[in-house]
Design a protein around this motif. Structure first.
Motif, short mmCIF file in Angstrom:
data_model
loop_
_atom_site.label_atom_id
_atom_site.label_comp_id
_atom_site.label_asym_id
_atom_site.label_seq_id
_atom_site.Cartn_x
_atom_site.Cartn_y
_atom_site.Cartn_z
N SER A 109 -8.38 68.06 69.53
CA SER A 109 -9.02 69.37 69.36
C SER A 109 -8.54 70.04 68.08
N ILE A 110 -7.25 69.85 67.75
CA ILE A 110 -6.69 70.43 66.52
C ILE A 110 -7.38 69.81 65.30
N ILE A 111 -7.59 68.48 65.34
CA ILE A 111 -8.28 67.80 64.24
C ILE A 111 -9.70 68.35 64.09
N LYS A 112 -10.40 68.48 65.23
CA LYS A 112 -11.78 69.00 65.21
C LYS A 112 -11.82 70.42 64.64
N GLN A 116 -13.60 71.95 61.08
CA GLN A 116 -14.52 73.11 61.07
C GLN A 116 -14.04 74.18 60.10
N LEU A 117 -12.71 74.43 60.11
CA LEU A 117 -12.14 75.45 59.22
C LEU A 117 -12.26 75.04 57.75
N ILE A 118 -12.11 73.73 57.49
CA ILE A 118 -12.26 73.24 56.10
C ILE A 118 -13.68 73.52 55.61
N GLU A 119 -14.66 73.23 56.48
CA GLU A 119 -16.06 73.44 56.11
C GLU A 119 -16.36 74.92 55.91
N GLN A 120 -15.82 75.77 56.84
CA GLN A 120 -16.05 77.22 56.75
C GLN A 120 -15.45 77.82 55.48
N LYS A 125 -17.14 68.85 53.64
CA LYS A 125 -17.23 68.14 54.92
C LYS A 125 -16.32 66.92 54.83
N VAL A 126 -15.29 66.88 55.67
CA VAL A 126 -14.36 65.75 55.67
C VAL A 126 -14.68 64.85 56.85
N ASP A 127 -14.90 63.56 56.58
CA ASP A 127 -15.11 62.58 57.65
C ASP A 127 -13.75 61.97 57.97
N HIS A 312 -3.35 67.64 52.74
CA HIS A 312 -4.45 68.01 51.84
C HIS A 312 -5.06 69.38 52.13
N PHE A 313 -5.00 69.82 53.40
CA PHE A 313 -5.59 71.11 53.78
C PHE A 313 -4.58 71.88 54.65
N PRO A 314 -3.43 72.27 54.08
CA PRO A 314 -2.34 72.84 54.89
C PRO A 314 -2.71 74.11 55.66
#
Length: 703
Positions: A109-112, A116-120, A125-127, A312-314
């Protein structure tokens, strides 16, 4: 009953029969004049050993080829959505059914949430399923041991081994995940040394290299045993799997049968009997902790994914971690500290910036979510966010009340928003004013609600009117009442009630100097590494969040203080002379420093505890207990400016702390210790701020 229960010694496998033999007072109660006591003990002996309750496995699912009623009795249970078996779990497989454990994993759930936060926040969009498994930034994070919040790799011990191992390939993570458990842990130093070439890699039989090469010659996985049994002894795949199962479940009878076949098979291939028996002996000890490589690989893969996101996205990663751990105050505190270490600021809730969960600001800071405030319903939070999205940010407190739906956002919601500081950026007065009441007992918040309802009502009636609004008519804005700001500790306690943590500040901030300069261990570190501090003097400090004075079985009083610092809390027990000396500290809300020594417990020498040497109020430490402060100064930084600055803080008569200097020359690596005969210093906040701002390294000594 509670009194009788306390007489029974608290240790595993104790029975009432043993308790009667060991505790004469309890045995005496069986002949008590009180019939109720006699009956209670009589019934207790009858009931002892029976099943106290039934339980439901957290994730065990039973699967059969036909309707389960054909095989087992079923029942319903309030703890489960599905039917529950009435047989114990251990018997279910024996009658031909399959038991599978389906585990829910918060990390997924944390990964998901992070994606979402990266995209927002960035539009990217990170796969996560296609990230490279050789990312240098990710392995650098592992190698530095910066694995707080990384699945399976966040314990202090694992961090230490990561720094030693310096992993640079995915296989290292798989192996460490399997090795870091009681038993195989003993092999970790050898594993590390072999990776770095400090220890030779030895194989009992050259043919073993192909299977053990990835783990530097150390057997780590069940699969390695399966492959080697086929390679060395000619086992079939079925026999190899039987060996794995027998090892995992410690089935001695099956192991003995397979041992004969293994030795026979190895001898037929010409291997030396002594070496073969040594290999089997190693496998038998390995059986105690045999780990499944496929299992370890899955865990290591999820760990790698979380580490990749953190590297990469702290900000987005830590925001997701905070959102998913809101109910665990100890974890939240740890993750907040990690954010600070990473240079990420966690900001309080704000009606103009907060989302439902933790959100990432454009500058990388993290903003507390409205939905995370206790007493703040999701519908109310959603309404505030939707109105803001449609009409822009709220200009001031009046604009907020003019726009939000005051039926959805009710009085209770507004009160917790005020206490949490969510309105602070809309007002030019202290948040306490919002809850201050006038002479009629009406709070300013209620006045603002009435104002908002009236404005919205006027707008609605104007829209429905044939002639539109009447020029010059305006609902008067209520003026804020005069009220004293809450004292800092009251403000922080109120904040903690609705947010769950101290966010804008911490009650211990007033004593940060004492804690950072004089304590040699945090409570979290002491609790998790007690063995490391055995026979060592330790100093901890914090505030008492709970306290209790009670009476032991022997009739003597004792005390329990729960001390909390920035990292964790722990119980401090006061018995005998310690209780008499320090019972006056058994009150909530005290700020204290505890000095003691980590030693074995008197009656449980296998366990360690903190033996108290002294307890002092933190308020007294600076003035009464600090003996000296030593400033460490490079020779080239001693100049007229420094001397003028220091002279502002030193005094001849009104100060009592010796000022010392350690002057060193980095070039020639020499130093000299000096102290001031004429001048002393008081450690004021101004002096501490000066030292910190000037980046002067200092050391404080206590009496």
């Amino acid at each position: 009953a509670d009194r009788l229960a306390k007489m029974v010694p608290e240790r595993p496998n104790i029975t009432l029969k043993k308790a009667f033999e060991e505790v004469p007072e309890l045995e005496k109660e069986t002949k008590s004049d009180n019939p109720l006591i006699r009956q209670t003990l009589k019934h207790a002996q009858v009931l002892e050993g029976t099943v106290r309750q039934t339980g439901v496995h957290a994730c065990g699912i039973i699967i059969g080829r036909d309707d389960l009623e054909e095989y087992i009795p079923l029942c319903t249970n309030s703890d489960a959505k599905l039917f529950v078996t009435q047989y114990e779990g251990t018997h279910v497989e024996d009658i031909g059914l399959l038991k599978m454990d389906f585990l829910g994993l918060k990390t997924l759930s944390i990964i998901k949430d992070t994606l979402q936060l990266i995209e927002q926040s960035t539009g990217k969009k990170v796969d996560i399923d296609t990230i490279p498994l050789d990312d240098s930034k990710t392995f650098e994070l592992f190698s530095r041991g910066e694995t707080t919040a990384i699945f399976q790799f966040e314990s202090p011990g694992m961090k230490k081994y990561m720094r030693a191992l310096q992993p640079n390939r995915f296989e290292d993570l798989i192996a460490m995940n399997a090795l870091y458990r009681p038993g195989p842990m003993d092999y970790i130093p050898s594993f590390v040394n072999r990776k770095h070439g400090r220890e030779p890699i030895v194989y009992d039989i050259p043919e073993m290299e192909e299977v053990l090469k990835d783990t530097y010659g150390i057997t780590v996985y069940q699969e390695q045993v399966m492959l080697l049994s086929q390679k060395l002894a000619g086992f079939t795949k079925g026999q190899a799997d039987a060996l794995r199962k027998a090892m995992g479940k410690k089935l001695k009878k099956v192991m003995d049968e397979l041992k004969e076949k293994f030795i026979e098979g190895c001898l037929s291939k010409g291997y030396d009997k002594k070496i073969v028996e040594k290999i089997w002996s190693d496998w038998e000890s390995f059986a105690e902790y045999a780990f499944n490589k496929s299992h370890s690989t899955c865990y290591a893969y999820v760990a790698y994914q979380t580490a990749y996101l953190k590297a990469h996205f702290p900000s987005q990663f830590m925001a997701a971690v905070l959102s998913r751990n809101l109910s665990d105050i100890k974890k939240i505190t740890t993750f907040m500290d990690e954010c600070r270490r990473m240079g990420i600021q966690v900001l309080g809730p704000d009606v103009n910036e907060s989302q439902i969960k933790f959100a990432v600001m454009p500058n990388g800071d993290i903003r507390f979510g409205l939905g995370a405030i206790k007493g703040m319903g999701e519908n109310a939070a959603q309404n505030i966010i939707e109105i803001r999205a449609k009409g822009g940010k709220y200009k001031n407190i009046f604009d907020f009340f003019e726009r939000v739906n005051l039926q959805t956002v009710n009085k209770k919601n507004l009160e917790v928003l005020a206490v949490a500081g969510a309105f602070d950026n809309l007002i030019d007065f202290d948040r306490s004013v919002l809850l201050a009441v006038d002479a009629k007992g009406v709070s300013y918040l209620e006045q603002l609600m009435r104002y908002g309802i009236k404005v919205q009502s006027e707008k609605n009636s104007t829209q429905q009117s044939l002639f539109g609004s009447v020029p010059g008519f305006e609902v008067p804005k209520p003026a804020p009442p005069k009220a004293d700001p809450w004292p800092t500790i009251e403000k922080l306690n109120k904040e903690k009630e609705v947010i769950g943590i101290y966010l804008s500040a911490h009650p211990l901030d007033e004593f940060r100097f004492e804690i950072e300069s004089l304590c040699n261990v945090s409570i979290a570190d002491l609790k998790s590494n007690m063995e490391q501090y055995r026979d060592r003097d330790v100093t901890i400090a914090g505030m008492t969040i709970a306290s209790r004075i009670d009476t032991a079985k022997n009739g003597k009083q004792y005390g329990r203080i729960t001390l909390e610092d920035y990292t964790d809390s722990m119980d401090i027990m006061l018995f005998g002379k310690d209780f008499e000396s320090y019972r006056n500290f058994c009150f909530n809300g005290y700020y204290i420093m505890v000095r003691g020594k980590v030693q074995p417990k008197a009656y449980k020498p296998e366990e360690l505890e903190l033996h108290i040497k002294s307890i002092n109020m933190l308020y007294d430490v600076r003035e009464k207990m600090i003996k000296s402060i030593t400033l460490n100064l490079p020779l080239d930084e001693i100049n007229d400016i420094f001397i003028d600055d220091i002279l502002k803080y030193v005094q001849r008569d009104k100060a009592n702390i010796t000022l010392k200097f350690k002057v060193y020359d980095p070039e020639y690596q020499v130093s000299v210790d000096l102290f001031s005969r004429a001048y002393r210093v008081n450690i004021t906040q101004d002096f501490i701020d000066y030292l910190n701002d000037s980046e002067i390294n200092y050391k404080v000594a206590m009496e």
